[in-house]
Scaffold this motif. Structure first.
Motif, PDB file in Angstrom:
ATOM      1  N   LEU A 107     -23.321 -36.744 -47.969  1.00 36.39           N
ATOM      2  CA  LEU A 107     -22.724 -37.700 -47.044  1.00 36.39           C
ATOM      3  C   LEU A 107     -23.610 -38.934 -46.930  1.00 36.39           C
ATOM      4  CD1 LEU A 107     -21.614 -35.305 -44.152  1.00 36.39           C
ATOM      5  CD2 LEU A 107     -20.153 -36.367 -45.876  1.00 36.39           C
ATOM      6  N   ASP A 108     -22.973 -40.084 -46.793  1.00 36.78           N
ATOM      7  CA  ASP A 108     -23.708 -41.341 -46.652  1.00 36.78           C
ATOM      8  C   ASP A 108     -24.002 -41.676 -45.196  1.00 36.78           C
ATOM      9  OD1 ASP A 108     -23.508 -41.928 -49.492  1.00 36.78           O
ATOM     10  OD2 ASP A 108     -21.384 -42.333 -49.096  1.00 36.78           O
ATOM     11  N   GLY A 109     -23.317 -41.005 -44.289  1.00 34.19           N
ATOM     12  CA  GLY A 109     -23.533 -41.274 -42.876  1.00 34.19           C
ATOM     13  C   GLY A 109     -22.819 -40.252 -42.017  1.00 34.19           C
ATOM     14  N   PHE A 110     -23.132 -40.288 -40.715  1.00 34.56           N
ATOM     15  CA  PHE A 110     -22.507 -39.339 -39.791  1.00 34.56           C
ATOM     16  C   PHE A 110     -22.253 -40.039 -38.473  1.00 34.56           C
ATOM     17  CE2 PHE A 110     -22.495 -35.647 -36.861  1.00 34.56           C
ATOM     18  CZ  PHE A 110     -21.507 -34.901 -37.486  1.00 34.56           C
ATOM     19  N   LEU A 111     -20.993 -40.017 -38.030  1.00 33.07           N
ATOM     20  CA  LEU A 111     -20.586 -40.632 -36.772  1.00 33.07           C
ATOM     21  C   LEU A 111     -20.724 -39.607 -35.645  1.00 33.07           C
ATOM     22  CD1 LEU A 111     -19.326 -43.138 -35.367  1.00 33.07           C
ATOM     23  CD2 LEU A 111     -17.083 -42.099 -35.807  1.00 33.07           C
ATOM     24  N   VAL A 112     -21.510 -39.957 -34.626  1.00 29.69           N
ATOM     25  CA  VAL A 112     -21.802 -39.041 -33.524  1.00 29.69           C
ATOM     26  C   VAL A 112     -21.048 -39.511 -32.289  1.00 29.69           C
ATOM     27  CG1 VAL A 112     -23.618 -37.907 -32.198  1.00 29.69           C
ATOM     28  CG2 VAL A 112     -24.104 -38.740 -34.510  1.00 29.69           C
ATOM     29  N   SER A 113     -20.210 -38.631 -31.750  1.00 29.66           N
ATOM     30  CA  SER A 113     -19.422 -38.975 -30.561  1.00 29.66           C
ATOM     31  C   SER A 113     -19.810 -38.158 -29.337  1.00 29.66           C
ATOM     32  CB  SER A 113     -17.927 -38.786 -30.847  1.00 29.66           C
ATOM     33  OG  SER A 113     -17.673 -37.473 -31.352  1.00 29.66           O
ATOM     34  N   ASN A 114     -20.433 -37.006 -29.519  1.00 26.63           N
ATOM     35  CA  ASN A 114     -20.763 -36.111 -28.416  1.00 26.63           C
ATOM     36  C   ASN A 114     -21.905 -36.669 -27.566  1.00 26.63           C
ATOM     37  OD1 ASN A 114     -22.645 -33.671 -27.462  1.00 26.63           O
ATOM     38  ND2 ASN A 114     -20.519 -32.974 -27.435  1.00 26.63           N
ATOM     39  N   PHE A 115     -21.701 -36.680 -26.257  1.00 25.58           N
ATOM     40  CA  PHE A 115     -22.680 -37.221 -25.306  1.00 25.58           C
ATOM     41  C   PHE A 115     -24.065 -36.604 -25.508  1.00 25.58           C
ATOM     42  CE2 PHE A 115     -24.941 -36.602 -21.311  1.00 25.58           C
ATOM     43  CZ  PHE A 115     -24.941 -37.856 -20.725  1.00 25.58           C
ATOM     44  N   TYR A 116     -24.128 -35.272 -25.590  1.00 27.44           N
ATOM     45  CA  TYR A 116     -25.413 -34.578 -25.664  1.00 27.44           C
ATOM     46  C   TYR A 116     -26.083 -34.749 -27.024  1.00 27.44           C
ATOM     47  CZ  TYR A 116     -23.931 -32.559 -21.266  1.00 27.44           C
ATOM     48  OH  TYR A 116     -23.514 -32.407 -19.974  1.00 27.44           O
ATOM     49  N   LYS A 173      -9.230 -43.749 -39.279  1.00 28.15           N
ATOM     50  CA  LYS A 173      -8.645 -43.583 -40.613  1.00 28.15           C
ATOM     51  C   LYS A 173      -7.832 -44.797 -41.035  1.00 28.15           C
ATOM     52  CE  LYS A 173      -8.236 -38.574 -41.292  1.00 28.15           C
ATOM     53  NZ  LYS A 173      -7.289 -37.450 -41.431  1.00 28.15           N
ATOM     54  N   GLU A 174      -7.115 -45.372 -40.088  1.00 29.25           N
ATOM     55  CA  GLU A 174      -6.276 -46.531 -40.401  1.00 29.25           C
ATOM     56  C   GLU A 174      -7.096 -47.734 -40.852  1.00 29.25           C
ATOM     57  OE1 GLU A 174      -4.032 -47.319 -36.902  1.00 29.25           O
ATOM     58  OE2 GLU A 174      -2.827 -45.470 -37.050  1.00 29.25           O
ATOM     59  N   LYS A 175      -8.308 -47.873 -40.320  1.00 29.38           N
ATOM     60  CA  LYS A 175      -9.122 -49.057 -40.587  1.00 29.38           C
ATOM     61  C   LYS A 175     -10.177 -48.845 -41.670  1.00 29.38           C
ATOM     62  CE  LYS A 175      -6.985 -51.390 -37.411  1.00 29.38           C
ATOM     63  NZ  LYS A 175      -6.101 -52.515 -37.769  1.00 29.38           N
ATOM     64  N   LEU A 176     -10.661 -47.622 -41.833  1.00 29.76           N
ATOM     65  CA  LEU A 176     -11.665 -47.354 -42.882  1.00 29.76           C
ATOM     66  C   LEU A 176     -10.955 -46.726 -44.078  1.00 29.76           C
ATOM     67  CD1 LEU A 176     -14.699 -45.981 -40.795  1.00 29.76           C
ATOM     68  CD2 LEU A 176     -14.113 -48.349 -41.357  1.00 29.76           C
ATOM     69  N   VAL A 177     -10.108 -47.498 -44.701  1.00 29.28           N
ATOM     70  CA  VAL A 177      -9.196 -46.954 -45.724  1.00 29.28           C
ATOM     71  C   VAL A 177      -9.914 -46.536 -46.997  1.00 29.28           C
ATOM     72  CG1 VAL A 177      -7.153 -48.134 -44.864  1.00 29.28           C
ATOM     73  CG2 VAL A 177      -8.684 -49.331 -46.442  1.00 29.28           C
ATOM     74  N   ASN A 178     -11.060 -47.122 -47.275  1.00 29.64           N
ATOM     75  CA  ASN A 178     -11.773 -46.803 -48.519  1.00 29.64           C
ATOM     76  C   ASN A 178     -12.920 -45.823 -48.302  1.00 29.64           C
ATOM     77  OD1 ASN A 178     -10.179 -48.552 -50.132  1.00 29.64           O
ATOM     78  ND2 ASN A 178     -11.349 -50.304 -49.354  1.00 29.64           N
ATOM     79  N   VAL A 179     -12.943 -45.206 -47.125  1.00 32.66           N
ATOM     80  CA  VAL A 179     -14.008 -44.258 -46.795  1.00 32.66           C
ATOM     81  C   VAL A 179     -13.413 -42.857 -46.668  1.00 32.66           C
ATOM     82  CG1 VAL A 179     -15.762 -43.627 -45.098  1.00 32.66           C
ATOM     83  CG2 VAL A 179     -15.308 -46.048 -45.580  1.00 32.66           C
ATOM     84  N   GLU A 180     -14.054 -41.890 -47.320  1.00 34.61           N
ATOM     85  CA  GLU A 180     -13.626 -40.497 -47.170  1.00 34.61           C
ATOM     86  C   GLU A 180     -14.263 -39.946 -45.896  1.00 34.61           C
ATOM     87  OE1 GLU A 180     -13.705 -36.208 -49.543  1.00 34.61           O
ATOM     88  OE2 GLU A 180     -14.745 -37.957 -50.404  1.00 34.61           O
ATOM     89  N   LEU A 181     -13.425 -39.518 -44.968  1.00 31.18           N
ATOM     90  CA  LEU A 181     -13.900 -38.989 -43.695  1.00 31.18           C
ATOM     91  C   LEU A 181     -13.962 -37.464 -43.760  1.00 31.18           C
ATOM     92  CD1 LEU A 181     -11.868 -41.314 -41.318  1.00 31.18           C
ATOM     93  CD2 LEU A 181     -14.312 -41.447 -41.806  1.00 31.18           C
ATOM     94  N   ILE A 182     -15.136 -36.916 -43.443  1.00 32.47           N
ATOM     95  CA  ILE A 182     -15.379 -35.485 -43.577  1.00 32.47           C
ATOM     96  C   ILE A 182     -15.620 -34.878 -42.195  1.00 32.47           C
ATOM     97  CG2 ILE A 182     -16.754 -33.705 -44.726  1.00 32.47           C
ATOM     98  CD1 ILE A 182     -15.419 -35.682 -46.672  1.00 32.47           C
ATOM     99  N   SER A 183     -14.767 -33.935 -41.808  1.00 35.91           N
ATOM    100  CA  SER A 183     -14.912 -33.267 -40.517  1.00 35.91           C
ATOM    101  C   SER A 183     -15.955 -32.150 -40.605  1.00 35.91           C
ATOM    102  CB  SER A 183     -13.562 -32.679 -40.072  1.00 35.91           C
ATOM    103  OG  SER A 183     -13.721 -31.935 -38.881  1.00 35.91           O
ATOM    104  N   LEU A 184     -16.915 -32.201 -39.702  1.00 36.35           N
ATOM    105  CA  LEU A 184     -17.935 -31.157 -39.622  1.00 36.35           C
ATOM    106  C   LEU A 184     -18.032 -30.672 -38.183  1.00 36.35           C
ATOM    107  CD1 LEU A 184     -20.701 -32.817 -41.818  1.00 36.35           C
ATOM    108  CD2 LEU A 184     -19.245 -30.901 -42.463  1.00 36.35           C
ATOM    109  N   GLU A 185     -18.244 -29.389 -38.000  1.00 40.50           N
ATOM    110  CA  GLU A 185     -18.344 -28.810 -36.669  1.00 40.50           C
ATOM    111  C   GLU A 185     -19.746 -28.231 -36.440  1.00 40.50           C
ATOM    112  OE1 GLU A 185     -15.276 -25.973 -36.007  1.00 40.50           O
ATOM    113  OE2 GLU A 185     -13.644 -27.406 -36.360  1.00 40.50           O
TER     114      GLU A 185
END
Length: 369
Positions: A24-33, A118-130
């Motif tokens: 992965l080239d990056g990771f988007l973090v949304s969780n407060f903690y 997804k609508e705006k980052l059309v050329n980026v593969e988004l990978i769901s991780l838990e």
């Protein structure tokens, strides 16, 4: 002692190592903690989306609005404004850092948020991780362990003071209020709304003191107090039993069986790193004494949140490792009569030795008026 920036860099390096393994080239973090863990930054509440983080191979970005300021020089701050929101910032960074595969927190991101990205980052593969960062968080660093240790010490002092205020006629909510007041007067806070359960209410494992019938202490009552203190965002978790007057022989015998099971299970952590077998070990000690098993797990991790990994239960898939902080909290519940639980927060050391962080006495506590 590590400098603050070095501590966060070590945490980021653990995450970056995992990202590299997953290509992965990056990771988007949304969780407060998870944002707090990686950056030291927190918003006013943990249940509103007021900040985001983005970890790339070389940088860490923080997205928030102008109500908040940051002092951490290793962060790149990107202000969210009506003219330029999160997605526009992401579009620019994706181009600048050549991000093609971007991970995100699949167990935290909302469906509509993901759709917009997804609508705006059309050329980026988004990978769901838990559970990616929270599983990293289960191994505590020195700074975290010190804060949890202090939180436990605060809770011990609080309980010592509060028990002295209990009298016949004292209600569940009065005891809860006194716990909260003592902590806040000293500049601390609750880890969670306490469970204070008297007599029949103590037979309900997760009794709701806030919404309950506010039972009062009577002669020969049994009182369960489950609470925690918070110190610099880190939690403790303790449960102790109080007997009023002269407890029935059945109660004391049951308590001693439960205490023996709890202490032997803590000791067993030195020899067994399987949460499932730890859970089974504890339950067997109770069942073999012809007492009912408990409905909840034997324990859980503690840290920035009161319930973290690892889980110590019959369904756990975790492994018990050095530098984890967990609870051990078996109980016995006799429906419509009374119940009891004994809980400690414990630290698994590097040498597999166990340090019990909650040190308030577990000998049968009997108060007389």
């Amino acid at each position: 002692m590590l400098k603050l920036s070095d501590m966060f860099e070590q945490r980021l390096n653990k995450l970056r190592k995992t990202l590299a393994e997953k290509n992965l080239d990056g990771f988007l973090v949304s969780n407060f903690y998870n944002i707090l863990y990686l950056t030291g930054f927190k918003t006013l509440t943990d249940d509103e989306r007021e900040a985001w983080g983005l970890v790339t191979k070389n940088n860490i970005y923080l997205f928030t609005d102008s109500r908040y300021t940051i002092n951490n020089k290793f962060l790149i701050l990107k202000l969210i404004t009506p003219e330029k929101g999160l997605i526009k910032h992401l579009q620019e960074i994706v181009v600048e850092e050549k991000i093609q595969r971007l991970g995100f927190e699949g167990d935290d991101l909302k469906v509509n948020e993901l759709q917009k990205i997804k609508e705006k980052l059309v050329n980026v593969e988004l990978i769901s991780l838990e559970k990616l960062i929270i599983k990293i968080r289960e191994i505590k660093d020195e700074e975290e362990i010190n804060k949890i240790r202090i939180a436990c010490q605060i809770a011990d002092r609080c309980l010592e003071k509060i028990i002295k205020t209990i009298k016949v006629g004292t209600s569940e909510k009065e005891i809860t209020f006194r716990i909260e007041f003592w902590l806040k007067e000293k500049g601390y806070d609750l880890s969670f709304y306490p469970i204070v359960a008297i007599d029949k209410n103590s037979a309900v494992p997760h009794y709701d003191t806030r919404g309950g019938n506010n039972e009062k202490v009577k002669k020969n009552s049994i009182i369960l107090i489950d609470f925690g203190a918070k110190f610099q965002d880190y939690h403790s978790d303790t449960t102790r039993m109080i007997f009023v007057g002269k407890p029935a022989r059945e109660m004391i015998n049951t308590y001693n069986i439960l205490l023996n099971a709890q202490e032997k299970t803590i000791k067993q952590l030195e020899n067994d790193n399987n949460p499932v077998s730890i859970d089974q070990f504890c339950r067997k000690l109770i069942i073999d004494n012809r007492l009912p098993t408990y409905q909840h797990s034997t324990g859980h991790g503690v840290g920035l949140q009161i319930h973290e990994y690892p889980k110590i239960s019959f369904t756990s898939t975790d492994v018990l490792l050095p530098n984890q902080v967990v609870t051990i909290e078996p109980g016995v519940y006799i429906e419509d009569k009374w119940g009891m639980r004994i809980e400690d927060t414990v630290f698994i050391k590097e040498n597999k030795q166990i340090e019990v962080l909650t040190k308030f006495s577990k000998q049968p506590l009997i108060i007389n008026f």
